[in-house]
Design an enzyme around this catalytic site. Structure first.
Site, PDB file in Angstrom:
ATOM      1  CG  HIS A  15      -3.785   4.440   4.133  1.00 42.06           C
ATOM      2  ND1 HIS A  15      -4.013   3.339   3.347  1.00 42.06           N
ATOM      3  CD2 HIS A  15      -4.938   5.142   4.143  1.00 42.06           C
ATOM      4  CE1 HIS A  15      -5.254   3.394   2.877  1.00 42.06           C
ATOM      5  NE2 HIS A  15      -5.841   4.481   3.353  1.00 42.06           N
TER       6      HIS A  15
ATOM      7  CG  ASP B 105      -1.758   1.188   1.450  1.00 45.29           C
ATOM      8  OD1 ASP B 105      -2.040   1.888   0.455  1.00 45.29           O
ATOM      9  OD2 ASP B 105      -2.184   1.438   2.609  1.00 45.29           O
TER      10      ASP B 105
END
Lengths: 553, 553
Positions: B368, B193
């Site tokens: 994140h 990611d």
């Protein structure tokens, strides 16, 4: 309140950012401070610029003595062409500001009839009952002033846009002394710039970006593309100095960058050494490490030089692997997507991109005063009353709190566009409202006002397109002369049957209407519209604009 | 390369944020990781969602063994309805993820035919030649997994969305041990990611917002409106705990907030004490200091509960002077204008507004991983090869640099949507391209694909409106049956003469055309269009869409 009051009437910029415009009235005399424009939000489809509604000034056209400009940014001068085309009054501004204004009026063929009067910081002039003193302030642009306006009830100070830059790159310092003297003399009302009132501390001076930019110039190996707002004369000057120091020639690319730099050079704000500037056609003849390109397009504007260079679509500005692109600018909210699109294209071309992401060091500074500067100004001026200008509602609210927090003004008030404030030497009061609002202008022509209905229609068309049903009626029989024609744009259906069903619905609606209804075209169009709308929404879940047209033949 | 290679084919999310979708193929077996949507940019007029082009999967429909979901955010599951309507394969997901998916498929009447299979973190399953291990990770949502996929050439790890939250509020920790074991065992390829790869350091855990929110709850005197993303189950849980601690009852307002909370309560993620929750109709019966309203609309969505409350247009959520509104969320780029509009309305109602402006303390954290977490994952897994996923081009570029900087992967590669990567146990190579792109969908119906031409027409209509010229031709004589009818929408002219001139131009164009030209309607329409366009542009400086329609009667 009586007749012996001074009126302060904001027509733009109080409750929004942009289109700054304010009327100051004493009896039969009005002066106007600034005449700005605003760029439209995305939902104002096809609108190019937004300007303030000046109905109040037009209704009092005999009283308006002039428009006084604080500086040359679009949000302070961009509304002039439209205003002057409706109300041709003298315009006062500093030398640099008027040079921008001239170009703008020339474009609109208004320059010949305009009465532009230069004012000098420190030199007073009189307009009716008002004695006006322009006072030099510092900002991201050059030749900016605040205005002290002596009125029959006391002195008003309007700051214009400012920050307190203690080492202004043009050697023309912020005039602390004049503000201090005004404070001693007594100020009735301070109207102060709210843009950065949510930022604590002090805004760094223009030269604060020099060390970091110097580092970047020093370590860049290939071509250096330097982008900043084209009106950032200080920044352009600095980039030229650094290019010279690091043995790079400078090419200017982009119409606005060219234009601004030319004005600044004509007026002596920039004086590049002989041979520094090269024509953009020469970029390719020089080794990459000897080139610095000043290029416009910090906001990702689709037709700007930088946006085109980023997709290999500019004759002279080609981005090669290893080139560096600096955005010495901020991201104006709403422009994130186009800016990051440009940055992505630059990355794809293996350029190094340096933008103000909070991790690149100080490569850009704001032109507006932060909280401590706002407090300093209030301390210098010691105004009796305080009203914030230039900002959204939340900025005006916060700015009132800051002013109250200094303990100085007797009263701080929040007003918005169109509200009328009346002052005497001892009182301040909101007393009414005048017409105010936003005029939407298409295509840059001052006459092209866009009505709300037009925007609504465009919005409707943009969301779901159009279905048009053309019905021909035989003049003799009153019956359909043929099957209805259905045309669509921005709307399509996949299923075959829907269009023929739609035709049948029109036929049925006509059949089921009485002879009287059929003679009333407005009614019958509305019935067809309603029936078609219902059918199309039900069968496609979409809501195109439905337009029945009836032709009698 | 030969047939003995593993193919990795991203179909969405590599080169943009959103619509994450990736195919992994070994010979005649394909598995798909995630099936997300993306919300359209402003210039995609009338488009509701954007999903990946899955032509490649449709062309290989017999090979697709299933879709494996990493978690329940829209950018990972939102494309499912359309994909399943074209390619009904089994869908694997964790319990919470599948509950979201069920609701979504139900809406599209696809649930009955869907084959949803629950997977449990730590429990392996086999799909063709692939052995799949879901591994628990932490994120802003609950029940999220990374995937370790054992293939004939080695193990691939796809992180999904993650951060390394060392004190996850649901008590289900990030599974460091499984990643460590995989690292020992050997990992061929890590797909990681990239969302926050431009942020240095570590992303704070979900509980990091607790101290500041606790302070705000403690000092708030009147009603407290708490807004967060409706999928932020951790945040909703925390808000309920704090409300309970500070003696406030909780009302839920907004469909998505209601729905999410209900699912989270059903599955045991939230377990509010008896009596904490009240119906929104009861808000008015309680003293303000005993009310906390969880309300949806952090992004200023026009129809959201918070946007409506901000303009006094919500039955139960009324903002009173002195109320506090917390935005426990970030501003998604592009949403600045609507969000600040809502905030301005709240200020006008004298509410205290606390949003993530960098000066409000830690009231929101990202879901994140930042750079150190990304490096930690690479250190744990020690992959031979590295490919970044989830990001714009510049993120993918930066993430490759980060991976290379750890000194661990032998090779880090950047690929974008549609590019085919082939791997053996010892090599990784870009070998080709497959069809890929964005499918634009109108109105939420999976069948409503919007073609480019429709968007172009809508854009044209939105910028300048429409001028339609209807010409009736007599079938017998081949001449005009009457003067042309001109209809406009989203376009208006002020001058009287322009419309009658336009009619004359049509007449002249017809007259000057030969009999042969007149029989060719396509040609004659194009001639009329060109002549009208020239005239209108010259006389109005605008460029409406010009639509001639010819009717033979």
């Amino acid at each position: 309140m009586g007749n012996e009051t001074l009126k302060v009437i904001p027509l733009g910029g109080l409750g929004e950012f942009g289109m700054n415009c304010m009327a100051i009235q004493w009896k039969d005399d009005i002066i106007v401070i600034d005449a700005g424009l605003m760029f439209p939000e995305d939902d104002l489809l096809g609108v190019d610029i937004v300007v303030p509604d000046i109905t109040y000034l037009l209704e009092n056209r005999d009283k308006v003595r002039g428009i006084i400009l604080t500086h040359g940014h679009e949000d302070h001068i961009g509304g002039l062409p439209r205003i002057l085309s409706q109300l041709n009054v003298p315009v006062y501004g500093t030398e640099f500001t008027l040079t921008y204004v001239e170009g703008k009026l020339e474009e609109h063929k208004l320059l010949d009839d305009a009465d532009l009067i230069e004012m000098l910081p420190g030199e007073n002039f009189v307009l009716g009952p008002f004695k006006i003193s322009p006072i030099r302030v510092t900002h991201s642009l050059v030749d900016c002033v605040a205005l002290a306006i002596r009125t029959p009830v006391g002195t008003i100070v309007h700051t214009g846009d400012f920050k307190i830059d203690l080492s202004s790159p043009d050697g023309k310092p912020f005039d602390l002394h004049s503000f201090a003297e005004l404070g001693k003399e007594g100020v009735l009302l301070l109207l102060q710039d709210s843009t950065n009132c949510d930022r604590p501390g002090y805004t760094p001076g223009e030269l604060a970006v020099k060390p970091r930019l110097d580092e970047i110039f020093a370590r860049t190996e290939k071509r250096l593309f330097f982008s900043c707002f084209s009106s950032s004369i200080h920044r352009i000057k600095l980039a030229m100095e650094l290019a010279h120091k690091h043995n790079r020639k400078v090419a200017l690319i982009g119409r606005s960058m060219d234009n601004s730099t030319e004005i600044a050079m004509d007026l002596g704000y920039i004086d590049p050494p002989q041979g520094l500037l090269i024509h953009s056609g020469q970029i390719k003849d020089l080794p990459p490490e000897q080139v610095c390109v000043l290029i416009s397009g910090t906001q990702g504007e689709p037709m700007s030089a930088l946006s085109r260079a980023a997709v290999d679509n500019h004759k002279h500005a080609r981005i090669e692997p290893g080139d560096t692109v600096i955005f010495s600018s901020r991201v104006i909210p709403g422009n994130e997507k186009p800016i990051y699109n440009v940055i992505d294209h630059l990355y794809r071309r293996k350029a190094k991109v340096i933008h103000d992401d909070g991790k690149s060091g100080l490569i850009h500074v704001s032109g507006h005063a932060s909280q401590e500067e706002l407090r300093l100004m209030i301390n210098l001026l010691r105004p009796k009353f305080f009203v914030p200008v230039h900002g959204d509602y939340r900025h005006l609210t916060q700015h009132v709190e800051i002013a109250v927090g200094t303990g100085i003004p007797e009263k701080a008030m929040l007003i918005e566009d169109g509200e009328v404030l009346e002052l005497t030497g001892t009182s301040i009061e909101k007393t009414g409202k005048v017409a105010s609002g936003r005029i939407l202008i298409d295509s840059g022509s001052t006459a092209d006002v866009v009505e709300d209905i037009i925007i609504r229609d465009r919005r409707h068309l943009s969301e779901a397109g159009l279905v048009m049903a053309i019905i021909t009626i035989d003049k003799m029989t009153g019956k359909q002369a043929g099957p209805p024609e259905i045309v669509t744009r921005g709307f399509a259906v996949n299923e075959e049957g829907i269009m023929s069903d739609a035709r049948n619905i029109i036929g049925r609606t006509l059949e089921e209407s009485s002879a009287e209804e059929k003679r009333d075209w407005i009614l019958i169009k509305e019935k067809i519209r309603a029936d078609l709308k219902r059918y199309i929404q039900k069968n496609t879940q979409r809501r195109p604009m439905i337009m029945p047209v009836i032709l009698e033949i």
